[in-house]
Design an enzyme around this catalytic site. Structure first.
Site, PDB file in Angstrom:
ATOM      1  N   LYS A 282      14.453  -8.016  -6.302  1.00 27.43           N
ATOM      2  CA  LYS A 282      14.861  -8.470  -5.187  1.00 27.43           C
ATOM      3  C   LYS A 282      16.397  -9.321  -5.520  1.00 27.43           C
ATOM      4  O   LYS A 282      16.406  -9.655  -6.608  1.00 27.43           O
ATOM      5  CB  LYS A 282      13.984  -9.810  -4.840  1.00 27.43           C
ATOM      6  CG  LYS A 282      12.579  -9.446  -4.352  1.00 27.43           C
ATOM      7  CD  LYS A 282      11.731 -10.537  -4.072  1.00 27.43           C
ATOM      8  CE  LYS A 282      10.471 -10.056  -3.506  1.00 27.43           C
ATOM      9  NZ  LYS A 282      10.530  -9.457  -2.073  1.00 27.43           N
ATOM     10  N   ARG A 356       0.843  -3.515  -0.464  1.00 23.87           N
ATOM     11  CA  ARG A 356       0.279  -2.510   0.229  1.00 23.87           C
ATOM     12  C   ARG A 356      -0.732  -1.824  -0.742  1.00 23.87           C
ATOM     13  O   ARG A 356      -1.712  -1.093  -0.624  1.00 23.87           O
ATOM     14  CB  ARG A 356       1.046  -1.569   1.044  1.00 23.87           C
ATOM     15  CG  ARG A 356       2.180  -1.073   0.406  1.00 23.87           C
ATOM     16  CD  ARG A 356       3.297  -0.709   1.310  1.00 23.87           C
ATOM     17  NE  ARG A 356       4.051  -1.595   1.904  1.00 23.87           N
ATOM     18  CZ  ARG A 356       4.971  -1.431   2.626  1.00 23.87           C
ATOM     19  NH1 ARG A 356       5.175  -0.330   3.195  1.00 23.87           N
ATOM     20  NH2 ARG A 356       5.817  -2.564   3.045  1.00 23.87           N
TER      21      ARG A 356
END
Length: 504
Positions: A282, A356
């Site tokens: 990130k 996920r």
């Protein structure tokens, strides 16, 4: 902080702060309510004088402090506006109580009394539950690491005053429930606010064990070796880049009587204790506040705590996949293919779409181990959710319309906003892979929907809803009810969903 409910006269209430709610009015037409006559007389007419001055008109959020004369039972009287009586709702009631305790704390007061608003729209029980929630939520601040915290005087007691003595017993029970729910939300806030160096997966498991011991929940925790033995390939792929090993945390609430005849519900939380993005690193501005990426897991611990203390007549299992997502020589990579607990494979496209993967294994484990009548997962899953909904709501998606409606109703009842996004067969088909059974990501468009559609591959036929709480898990805007930092979003609505669940 002790919370009590009383009824009757208010002029003799001893308090550092006495809060009086007023519906909006026109100063020229205002008359002193009979209920306040004795109090105003004891204060030398100061309430009436302050209102007639025109400085206070009862608008929502408006307040005015009246200093009591020497010898009065209450040291300060706080006039508080609640807006138009016809529009009074429980959100305003929570805000009212939160503002009162924050004002008392600012004045270093330890004892607060608050007169419950008179309302034809809100029953005394609901009123006192919301007041208790507001008072407890408003008393929370994350000051664990501030040297100045030792100088703060904590609130000792908050008393709510209702009109009818006949309502006192039920209102007291409702207030006690509100305290449990709000304390559980504050627990979720505290866990999510902890810095990542203080709360890696092992520490989150220890915190859950402490809660379980305090309230009587069953708990078991699996470490890396056990997870590898059982085949949690997707969860372990995310965890393999960090020196802090993963944990699967399972909390279980079983009713004391008739447990086997009660339905089982599973509540699953994403517990990424810090998310750097892994090798798909990130930007630094996006990495800040990634300690909150375990907010779903924190909400599960809070909700299970409340379920135990409220003695809900359900078998409730809370499951949290706790990991860190870090870049290193052992981190998983884009183009890896991982084998999940279900046996299905996933093609990795972006290591920053890690949540996920964790949920895929935990959802399958929950479904096959506990055979629940429903599964609910909470996760700070996608930045796309904030693009779609702003910071004002969480998304709800699922394979069962009735369960989705239950969540929406619970959110409406508790003031936690959800908005339904579609989840269609075409979305599930879109997430089928070419080199693996399932694609990890579905492209730029509809990111929140495709993330949920990826999870759909791991829930089988079990009724399931996915709550993407990314937009609302933390906030930079501070208010009396909600301080800067973690919100504990999801605790109130999940508890309401469980409370209202039919047991037959």
């Amino acid at each position: 902080m002790q919370v009590t409910v009383l009824s009757g006269a208010i002029e003799n209430l001893s308090a550092d702060l006495l809060a009086l709610p007023f519906a909006e009015f026109e100063p020229a037409k205002w008359k002193l309510p009979p209920r306040l006559s004795a109090l105003d007389a004891a204060l030398g007419g100061r309430i009436a004088d302050a209102i007639r001055s025109g400085d206070f008109t009862g608008k929502r959020g408006e307040s005015l402090t009246v200093h009591a004369p020497s010898g009065a039972a209450a040291k300060r009287v706080l006039l508080m506006g609640i807006g138009a009586d016809a529009k009074l709702e429980l959100g305003a009631v929570r805000d009212l109580a939160a503002a009162a305790v924050r004002e008392a704390s600012a004045r270093k007061g330890a004892v607060v009394a608050l007169v419950a608003p008179s309302s034809r729209r809100v029953r005394p029980q609901a009123m006192c539950q919301a007041l208790a929630e507001g008072a407890v939520l408003g008393s929370y601040r994350f000051d664990t690491y501030l040297a100045s915290r030792k100088d703060k005087k904590p609130l000792e007691r908050v008393t709510f005053v209702i009109e009818r003595a006949a309502d006192q017993r039920a209102a007291s029970a409702a207030a006690a429930m509100g305290v449990v729910i709000a304390e559980s939300q504050n627990l979720a806030r505290q866990l999510s606010n902890e810095p990542p160096n203080k709360l890696p997966p092992a520490a989150l498991a220890k915190a859950a064990e402490k809660v379980a011991k305090e309230v009587g929940l069953k708990i078991h925790v699996w470490g890396k070796a056990e997870l590898a033995k059982r085949g949690f390939g997707a969860l372990l792929a995310v965890a393999q880049g960090s020196v802090n090993e993963p944990r699967l945390i399972v909390l279980e609430h079983t009713p004391a009587k008739g447990a086997r005849s009660k339905p089982t519900l599973c509540v699953i939380g994403k517990g990424v204790c810090f998310d750097s993005g892994g090798l798909s690193l990130k930007p630094s501005t996006s990495m800040e506040k990634m300690k909150h990426d375990m907010s779903g897991g924190a909400a599960v611990i809070g909700a299970l705590r409340a379920a135990a203390l409220l003695k809900l007549p359900l078998h409730i299992v809370g499951l949290i996949g706790a990991v860190e997502n870090m870049p290193s020589g052992t981190a998983y990579r884009p183009d890896d293919i991982v084998t999940t607990l279900s046996g299905q494979t996933i093609a990795i496209a972006n290591t920053d779409a890690e949540g996920r993967l964790v949920l895929a294994d935990v959802l399958h484990h929950a479904r096959t181990t506990y055979e629940p009548v429903a599964m609910i997962d909470l996760a700070t899953l996608t930045g796309a959710c904030a693009v779609a909904l702003g910071t004002w709501a969480a998304a709800v998606l699922g394979n069962d319309p009735k369960l989705v409606q239950r969540v929406l109703a619970a959110g409406e009842a508790t003031g936690e906003r959800y908005w339904q996004l579609p989840l269609w067969d075409v979305h599930k088909e879109h997430m089928r892979g070419q080199v693996a059974d399932v694609k990890q990501t579905g492209g730029r468009d509809g990111g929140t929907i495709t993330a949920a559609a990826m999870l759909w591959h791991f829930v089988g036929e079990t009724p399931w809803v996915h709550l993407d709480i990314a937009p609302v898990a933390d906030t930079e805007k501070s208010s009396a009810l909600q301080p800067y930092g973690a919100t504990g979003f999801g605790v109130r609505s999940i508890v309401e969903l469980l409370r209202s669940w039919p047991t037959r």
